[in-house]
Enzyme design. Structure first.
Site, PDB file in Angstrom:
ATOM      1  CG  ASP A 131      -2.422 -67.819  41.918  1.00  0.00           C
ATOM      2  OD1 ASP A 131      -3.056 -68.811  41.537  1.00  0.00           O
ATOM      3  OD2 ASP A 131      -1.248 -67.588  41.595  1.00  0.00           O
ATOM      4  CG  ASP A 145      -2.152 -73.237  41.560  1.00  0.00           C
ATOM      5  OD1 ASP A 145      -2.114 -73.437  40.333  1.00  0.00           O
ATOM      6  OD2 ASP A 145      -2.061 -72.107  42.076  1.00  0.00           O
TER       7      ASP A 145
END
Length: 171
Positions: A131, A145
């Site tokens: 991330d 995402d």
């Protein structure tokens, strides 16, 4: 009685095959783009902690769980197996129903499958998902995402409820 093995598929079958192939190719391209950007983020952040871009910062984190780090305490193989099974099921459904979907729903399915595949492939090394997009007011996330979230929304927008005009007549 079996069909003639030398018979060529009709136009409808060819169209359905083309639609299914295009869905899978689009998802694969999106997954590859996600993985490339994750590799770039890791390379850029190997020498610094944060790249400040204003509203969004680039900050490297590894999420061993699923959305919002749920299940982060589980063994990696459990997360991989569960998400893999879900993705295989979603892929089967999307591919088998793609010819009957609207174009908008197919686009949503491609976004969803591409993002899901990108995160699953990224997870296979056991470190978790990379991330890198950090806002300060929302959990850190990545392109995959965003693809999954946008894909679900676009898919739902592309599904149209049956109206009285296209509903079958009662028997």
């Amino acid at each position: 009685m079996s069909a003639d093995p030398t018979a060529r598929p009709g136009p409808a079958a060819l169209r359905a095959r083309r639609i299914k192939t295009m869905l899978l190719v689009a998802a694969a391209i999106l997954a590859a783009a996600d993985l490339a950007i994750k590799a770039l983020a890791e390379a850029l952040l190997s020498t610094r902690a944060v790249i400040d871009l204003g509203l969004v910062n680039i900050r490297l984190l590894y999420n061993s769980g699923v959305a919002f780090s749920l299940g982060a305490d589980l063994a990696p193989w459990i997360i991989i197996a569960a998400t893999g099974l879900i993705i295989v099921t979603m892929t089967w459904y999307a591919v088998s129903s793609a010819p009957a979907m609207t174009g908008l729903s197919r686009a949503g399915a491609a976004l969803l499958l591409g993002g899901a595949a990108g995160n699953l492939i990224d997870r296979l090394d056991g470190r978790g998902v990379v991330d890198y997009l950090h806002t300060g007011w929302f959990p850190t996330f990545n392109l995959a995402d965003a693809l999954v979230t946008t894909g679900v929304a676009v898919y739902l927008l592309g599904t149209r409820p049956r109206t009285r005009a296209n509903r079958p007549a009662p028997t």
